[in-house]
Every structure is written in structure tokens, then in C-alpha cells.
Design a protein around this motif. Structure first.
Motif, PDB file in Angstrom:
ATOM      1  N   LEU A   1       0.826  -1.211   0.000  1.00 19.87           N
ATOM      2  CA  LEU A   1       0.000   0.000   0.000  1.00 19.87           C
ATOM      3  C   LEU A   1       0.860   1.261   0.000  1.00 19.87           C
ATOM      4  N   ASP A   2       1.976   1.241   0.694  1.00 20.57           N
ATOM      5  CA  ASP A   2       2.898   2.386   0.680  1.00 20.57           C
ATOM      6  C   ASP A   2       3.467   2.611  -0.718  1.00 20.57           C
ATOM      7  N   LYS A   3       3.872   1.527  -1.379  1.00 18.69           N
ATOM      8  CA  LYS A   3       4.407   1.643  -2.743  1.00 18.69           C
ATOM      9  C   LYS A   3       3.340   2.170  -3.696  1.00 18.69           C
ATOM     10  N   MET A   4       2.116   1.701  -3.519  1.00 14.98           N
ATOM     11  CA  MET A   4       1.024   2.161  -4.375  1.00 14.98           C
ATOM     12  C   MET A   4       0.737   3.637  -4.139  1.00 14.98           C
ATOM     13  N   ALA A   5       0.811   4.068  -2.894  1.00 15.51           N
ATOM     14  CA  ALA A   5       0.591   5.479  -2.580  1.00 15.51           C
ATOM     15  C   ALA A   5       1.648   6.342  -3.252  1.00 15.51           C
ATOM     16  N   ASP A   6       2.873   5.829  -3.309  1.00 12.56           N
ATOM     17  CA  ASP A   6       3.970   6.572  -3.942  1.00 12.56           C
ATOM     18  C   ASP A   6       3.718   6.819  -5.428  1.00 12.56           C
ATOM     19  N   VAL A   7       2.943   5.952  -6.060  1.00 13.65           N
ATOM     20  CA  VAL A   7       2.656   6.133  -7.490  1.00 13.65           C
ATOM     21  C   VAL A   7       1.234   6.646  -7.735  1.00 13.65           C
ATOM     22  N   GLY A   8       0.596   7.183  -6.674  1.00  9.00           N
ATOM     23  CA  GLY A   8      -0.686   7.844  -6.852  1.00  9.00           C
ATOM     24  C   GLY A   8      -1.924   7.040  -6.515  1.00  9.00           C
ATOM     25  N   TYR A   9      -1.753   5.848  -5.989  1.00 12.31           N
ATOM     26  CA  TYR A   9      -2.907   5.019  -5.618  1.00 12.31           C
ATOM     27  C   TYR A   9      -2.911   4.781  -4.114  1.00 12.31           C
ATOM     28  N   ASP A  10      -3.176   5.842  -3.357  1.00 10.50           N
ATOM     29  CA  ASP A  10      -3.240   5.704  -1.902  1.00 10.50           C
ATOM     30  C   ASP A  10      -4.571   5.074  -1.506  1.00 10.50           C
ATOM     31  N   LYS A  11      -4.744   4.826  -0.198  1.00  7.59           N
ATOM     32  CA  LYS A  11      -5.970   4.175   0.282  1.00  7.59           C
ATOM     33  C   LYS A  11      -7.212   4.981  -0.094  1.00  7.59           C
ATOM     34  N   GLU A  12      -7.099   6.293  -0.011  1.00 11.08           N
ATOM     35  CA  GLU A  12      -8.248   7.141  -0.344  1.00 11.08           C
ATOM     36  C   GLU A  12      -8.667   6.939  -1.799  1.00 11.08           C
ATOM     37  N   THR A  13      -7.699   6.891  -2.689  1.00  9.16           N
ATOM     38  CA  THR A  13      -7.987   6.666  -4.109  1.00  9.16           C
ATOM     39  C   THR A  13      -8.600   5.287  -4.320  1.00  9.16           C
ATOM     40  N   LEU A  14      -8.038   4.276  -3.665  1.00 15.89           N
ATOM     41  CA  LEU A  14      -8.591   2.926  -3.788  1.00 15.89           C
ATOM     42  C   LEU A  14     -10.016   2.853  -3.251  1.00 15.89           C
ATOM     43  N   CYS A  15     -10.284   3.579  -2.181  1.00 12.71           N
ATOM     44  CA  CYS A  15     -11.647   3.604  -1.626  1.00 12.71           C
ATOM     45  C   CYS A  15     -12.619   4.292  -2.588  1.00 12.71           C
ATOM     46  N   LYS A  16     -12.147   5.328  -3.265  1.00 13.88           N
ATOM     47  CA  LYS A  16     -12.995   5.993  -4.272  1.00 13.88           C
ATOM     48  C   LYS A  16     -13.295   5.043  -5.423  1.00 13.88           C
ATOM     49  N   ILE A  17     -12.283   4.308  -5.849  1.00 12.20           N
ATOM     50  CA  ILE A  17     -12.490   3.322  -6.917  1.00 12.20           C
ATOM     51  C   ILE A  17     -13.462   2.253  -6.444  1.00 12.20           C
ATOM     52  N   ARG A  18     -13.324   1.841  -5.200  1.00 10.44           N
ATOM     53  CA  ARG A  18     -14.232   0.826  -4.639  1.00 10.44           C
ATOM     54  C   ARG A  18     -15.676   1.309  -4.734  1.00 10.44           C
TER      55      ARG A  18
ATOM     56  N   LEU B   1     -16.824   3.567  -6.906  1.00  9.08           N
ATOM     57  CA  LEU B   1     -17.171   3.643  -8.329  1.00  9.08           C
ATOM     58  C   LEU B   1     -17.561   2.291  -8.907  1.00  9.08           C
ATOM     59  N   ILE B   2     -16.943   1.230  -8.425  1.00  4.42           N
ATOM     60  CA  ILE B   2     -17.260  -0.104  -8.953  1.00  4.42           C
ATOM     61  C   ILE B   2     -18.326  -0.804  -8.114  1.00  4.42           C
ATOM     62  N   ASP B   3     -18.964  -0.031  -7.228  1.00  4.28           N
ATOM     63  CA  ASP B   3     -20.064  -0.535  -6.396  1.00  4.28           C
ATOM     64  C   ASP B   3     -19.622  -1.737  -5.561  1.00  4.28           C
ATOM     65  N   ALA B   4     -18.484  -1.553  -4.870  1.00  3.43           N
ATOM     66  CA  ALA B   4     -17.928  -2.640  -4.054  1.00  3.43           C
ATOM     67  C   ALA B   4     -17.577  -2.142  -2.653  1.00  3.43           C
ATOM     68  N   GLU B   5     -18.432  -1.292  -2.091  1.00  2.00           N
ATOM     69  CA  GLU B   5     -18.158  -0.700  -0.786  1.00  2.00           C
ATOM     70  C   GLU B   5     -17.953  -1.719   0.318  1.00  2.00           C
ATOM     71  N   ASN B   6     -18.559  -2.881   0.193  1.00  2.01           N
ATOM     72  CA  ASN B   6     -18.430  -3.920   1.209  1.00  2.01           C
ATOM     73  C   ASN B   6     -17.382  -4.965   0.848  1.00  2.01           C
ATOM     74  N   SER B   7     -16.532  -4.623  -0.104  1.00  2.00           N
ATOM     75  CA  SER B   7     -15.457  -5.523  -0.532  1.00  2.00           C
ATOM     76  C   SER B   7     -14.131  -5.058   0.045  1.00  2.00           C
ATOM     77  N   ASP B   8     -13.194  -5.945   0.046  1.00  2.00           N
ATOM     78  CA  ASP B   8     -11.837  -5.680   0.504  1.00  2.00           C
ATOM     79  C   ASP B   8     -11.103  -4.832  -0.538  1.00  2.00           C
ATOM     80  N   LEU B   9     -10.103  -4.102  -0.103  1.00  2.00           N
ATOM     81  CA  LEU B   9      -9.289  -3.365  -1.064  1.00  2.00           C
ATOM     82  C   LEU B   9      -8.549  -4.314  -2.011  1.00  2.00           C
TER      83      LEU B   9
END
Length: 139
Positions: free
Chosen positions: A17-34, A36-44
Motif C-alpha cells: 500500500l505504501d508503494k502504491m501510494a507513492d505512485v498515486g494510488y493511496d488508500k483514499e484513491t482505492l476507496c474511491k475506486i471501490r 465507483l465499482i459498487d464494491a463498498e463492502n469488498s476488501d481493497l
């Protein structure tokens, strides 16, 4: 498979997750994508698998079914502990499975860390149960 192996251990999951954040995919971004794909109750992890491999996300309450055989192999006290972890995971998500969460979980469940460690048969048993649960959850 490599992604699941990294995700199955709190330390390597946090490093990923730290490496992903370094390239622009932090937890907040992943949660937004979650969302968008209608997967709020899914794991990252499901979000990552969706992005990388177009794998349909599953809800956390479905994912925990993977640990049934492991849970059934545990003592009654360990099963209660895993059930408690499962309830936190389903409600809150992968953040509840972080490396620093174990003492907090034990304290919440048993009222004190010393009581929890004693009930579980030692810190090694508690740690191993916590980590093995995650391996069975993700692999």
C-alpha cells in the motif's frame, strides 16, 4: 497469486500500500475506486484484482467463508477470537487486520491485553491465530 501472498501478511500488505501510494494510488484513491465499482463492502484486495485482472469483487462477508476449515481446526477460545476478528473485518474492512491492531483487538475483546493473552494461551498463540486467519482469508 503474488498479489494475494503480499496481501495475506499485514507487513507486506502495508508495504504494498505504501508503494502504491507513492505512485498515486493511496488508500483514499482505492476507496474511491471501490465506490465507483459498487464494491463498498469488498476488501481493497478486490479493488486491486478488479483493476489489474478484471476479477469481480466479492463482499467481505463472502470472503470470510474461506476461513471456515481453519476456524474449525481451532480451540473454542481461538474460534471465539477469530469470530471477533471476522466481525471487525466485515464491519470495518482490511484496516482492522493491520500489524498494529492485534493488541487493540485483544484489549477490546477481553478487557485487557494480559487477560486476552492468558485466555488465548500466550502471545505467540494470539499472534499466530491472527496471522494464520489472514493467510486463510486471502490465499
Amino acid at each position: 497469486q503474488e498479489l494475494k501472498e503480499q496481501w495475506a501478511t499485514p507487513k507486506t500488505r502495508e508495504e504494498l500500500l505504501d508503494k502504491m501510494a507513492d505512485v498515486g494510488y493511496d488508500k483514499e484513491t482505492l476507496c474511491k475506486i471501490r465506490t465507483l465499482i459498487d464494491a463498498e463492502n469488498s476488501d481493497l484486495l478486490d479493488v486491486l484484482e478488479y483493476i489489474a485482472f478484471n476479477v469481480e469483487p466479492i463482499e467481505r462477508k463472502e470472503r470470510v467463508k474461506k476461513v471456515d476449515a481453519y476456524r474449525n481446526s481451532l480451540s473454542a477460545v481461538e474460534q471465539e477470537f477469530v469470530n471477533y476478528i471476522i466481525s471487525l473485518y466485515i464491519r470495518e474492512g482490511v484496516e482492522e487486520l493491520g500489524a498494529t491492531k492485534l493488541p487493540e483487538i485483544i484489549n477490546m475483546m477481553y478487557g485487557s491485553i494480559s487477560d486476552g493473552v492468558s485466555a488465548l494461551g500466550g502471545i505467540d498463540v494470539a499472534r499466530n491465530t491472527f496471522l494464520n486467519f489472514q493467510k486463510h482469508l486471502y490465499l
